[in-house]
Write an enzyme that holds these catalytic residues in place. Structure first.
Site, PDB file in Angstrom:
ATOM      1  N   MET A  41       0.825  -1.214   0.000  1.00 48.37           N
ATOM      2  CA  MET A  41       0.000   0.000   0.000  1.00 48.37           C
ATOM      3  C   MET A  41       0.856   1.261   0.000  1.00 48.37           C
ATOM      4  O   MET A  41       0.306   2.365   0.026  1.00 48.37           O
ATOM      5  CB  MET A  41      -0.921   0.004   1.212  1.00 48.37           C
ATOM      6  CG  MET A  41      -2.064  -0.948   1.070  1.00 48.37           C
ATOM      7  SD  MET A  41      -3.056  -0.478  -0.379  1.00 48.37           S
ATOM      8  CE  MET A  41      -4.017  -1.953  -0.580  1.00 48.37           C
ATOM      9  N   LYS A  42       2.202   1.071   0.020  1.00 44.16           N
ATOM     10  CA  LYS A  42       3.099   2.250   0.145  1.00 44.16           C
ATOM     11  C   LYS A  42       2.477   3.182   1.190  1.00 44.16           C
ATOM     12  O   LYS A  42       2.133   2.726   2.279  1.00 44.16           O
ATOM     13  CB  LYS A  42       3.287   2.911  -1.219  1.00 44.16           C
ATOM     14  CG  LYS A  42       3.864   1.944  -2.249  1.00 44.16           C
ATOM     15  CD  LYS A  42       4.386   2.604  -3.495  1.00 44.16           C
ATOM     16  CE  LYS A  42       4.913   1.550  -4.453  1.00 44.16           C
ATOM     17  NZ  LYS A  42       5.461   2.104  -5.689  1.00 44.16           N
ATOM     18  N   HIS A  49      13.451  -1.328  -1.718  1.00 44.20           N
ATOM     19  CA  HIS A  49      12.586  -0.819  -2.791  1.00 44.20           C
ATOM     20  C   HIS A  49      13.245   0.389  -3.460  1.00 44.20           C
ATOM     21  O   HIS A  49      13.931   1.189  -2.804  1.00 44.20           O
ATOM     22  CB  HIS A  49      11.205  -0.432  -2.236  1.00 44.20           C
ATOM     23  CG  HIS A  49      10.221  -0.102  -3.319  1.00 44.20           C
ATOM     24  ND1 HIS A  49      10.138   1.157  -3.867  1.00 44.20           N
ATOM     25  CD2 HIS A  49       9.317  -0.866  -3.975  1.00 44.20           C
ATOM     26  CE1 HIS A  49       9.205   1.138  -4.824  1.00 44.20           C
ATOM     27  NE2 HIS A  49       8.695  -0.079  -4.898  1.00 44.20           N
ATOM     28  N   GLU A  64      11.878  -5.371  -9.777  1.00 44.82           N
ATOM     29  CA  GLU A  64      11.084  -4.177 -10.034  1.00 44.82           C
ATOM     30  C   GLU A  64      11.921  -3.166 -10.820  1.00 44.82           C
ATOM     31  O   GLU A  64      12.688  -2.399 -10.220  1.00 44.82           O
ATOM     32  CB  GLU A  64      10.629  -3.545  -8.710  1.00 44.82           C
ATOM     33  CG  GLU A  64       9.829  -4.497  -7.840  1.00 44.82           C
ATOM     34  CD  GLU A  64       8.769  -3.771  -7.013  1.00 44.82           C
ATOM     35  OE1 GLU A  64       7.695  -4.331  -6.823  1.00 44.82           O
ATOM     36  OE2 GLU A  64       9.014  -2.631  -6.588  1.00 44.82           O
ATOM     37  N   GLY A 111       5.133   2.832 -11.140  1.00 49.02           N
ATOM     38  CA  GLY A 111       4.284   4.029 -11.170  1.00 49.02           C
ATOM     39  C   GLY A 111       3.878   4.461 -12.566  1.00 49.02           C
ATOM     40  O   GLY A 111       3.543   5.618 -12.801  1.00 49.02           O
ATOM     41  N   SER A 159       3.752  -1.645 -11.894  1.00 47.08           N
ATOM     42  CA  SER A 159       2.560  -1.375 -12.706  1.00 47.08           C
ATOM     43  C   SER A 159       1.838  -2.632 -13.202  1.00 47.08           C
ATOM     44  O   SER A 159       1.252  -2.627 -14.282  1.00 47.08           O
ATOM     45  CB  SER A 159       2.915  -0.448 -13.882  1.00 47.08           C
ATOM     46  OG  SER A 159       3.585   0.700 -13.410  1.00 47.08           O
TER      47      SER A 159
HETATM   48  P1  PGA Z   1       3.047   0.177  -8.878  1.00 42.71           P
HETATM   49  O1  PGA Z   1       3.954  -0.178  -7.618  1.00 42.71           O
HETATM   50  O2  PGA Z   1       2.398  -1.101  -9.341  1.00 42.71           O
HETATM   51  O3  PGA Z   1       2.044   1.146  -8.334  1.00 42.71           O
HETATM   52  O4  PGA Z   1       3.946   0.725  -9.924  1.00 42.71           O
HETATM   53  C1  PGA Z   1       4.707  -1.353  -7.616  1.00 42.71           C
HETATM   54  C2  PGA Z   1       5.833  -1.286  -6.628  1.00 42.71           C
HETATM   55  O5  PGA Z   1       6.521  -0.261  -6.543  1.00 42.71           O
HETATM   56  O6  PGA Z   1       6.048  -2.282  -5.921  1.00 42.71           O
END
Ligand code: PGA
Length: 257
Positions: A11-12, A99, A170, A176, A215
């Site tokens: 959920m950041k 991350h 990632e 994003g 994403s």
């Molecule tokens: P996002 O985030 O799918 O909103 O790009 C993924 C992540 O950073 O783990």
């Protein structure tokens, strides 16, 4: 299929109100009550971990939870940080480390990440180690990048202790965005990462699940997961609606790897 697939969501700091976070956790738990084929995890925004943990435990949820970061020490003088002691006390299982946003905006380097991975495994938490490249590269350069990252981030750790670890691939350039990275590119990178893990850790590399994040949506999950070295996906914004998160899980299950 070599390894059990796993799908997680972070959920950041998108969802920070306790009611919203608890409702989300309950909805996903109810939607996934009978899921047996896929492991699931949720990383709530830090301020909502405790109520989310309670909601999941009270619901007898199959969804495991974790933190998006821990301090590099267990306890002591580190103002504003989050200790893994709290996560363990709440019954958490996972900790996300390295991350892109922490590496870039918070200048977290490989040495600190390595200290945190060590601390996590010493305390039986499962690290989700995030790695990625700033821009698209050819295979040779990717192998160099991931060899450097993994050698540093996993230094001085007994490979046997990393059996449960997750690697989240990632690519920085796909986080994003409107769309995930192309499935063929992802398949190739996961293959390279598995090779690098084999060189770094030996046979344990066959048990480590490598998941893709950046994403991912219900439109891209199946194609991305449809590859031998992709063991699941790590979802962000496109899973914030519980029904979409469920669809992503269903798409991963349709993959034929
Ligand atoms: P996002 O985030 O799918 O909103 O790009 C993924 C992540 O950073 O783990």
């Amino acid at each position: 299929m070599k390894r059990k697939p796993i799908v997680g969501i972070s959920m950041k700091i998108y969802q920070n109100k306790i009611d919203d976070a608890v409702n989300y956790a309950k909805s996903v738990s109810n939607l996934e009550r009978d899921e047996k084929q896929v492991d699931l995890f949720l990383l709530p925004s830090l301020g909502t971990i405790y109520p989310v943990s309670k909601a999941l435990l009270e619901n007898n949820s199959i969804i495991k939870f974790g933190a998006q970061n821990i301090a590099p020490i267990k306890n002591g003088a580190m103002t504003g940080e989050f200790s893994l002691e709290s996560l363990i006390d709440m019954g958490g299982s996972y900790v996300e480390l390295g991350h892109y946003e922490r590496r870039t905006f918070l200048q977290e380097n490989d040495e600190v990440i390595n200290t945190k991975v060590q601390l996590a495994v010493q305390n039986n938490l499962i690290p989700i180690l995030c790695i990625g490249e700033p821009q698209k590269e050819d295979s040779q350069n990717l192998e160099k990048t991931f060899t450097n990252m993994l050698n540093s981030d996993l230094a001085n750790i007994d490979p046997q202790k990393l059996n449960n670890m997750l690697i989240a691939y990632e690519p920085y350039w796909a986080i994003g965005k409107e769309e995930a990275a192309n499935a063929d590119y992802v398949a190739n990178v996961h293959h390279i990462i598995r090779k690098v893990l084999q060189n770094t850790l030996g046979n344990v590399s066959q048990n480590i699940r490598i998941i893709y994040g950046g994403s991912v949506s219900k439109n891209s999950a199946k194609e991305i997961a449809n590859s031998e070295d992709v063991d699941g996906v790590f979802v962000g914004r496109f899973g914030h609606d519980p029904n979409n998160f469920k669809k992503i899980i269903e798409e991963v299950k349709k993959a034929q790897y």
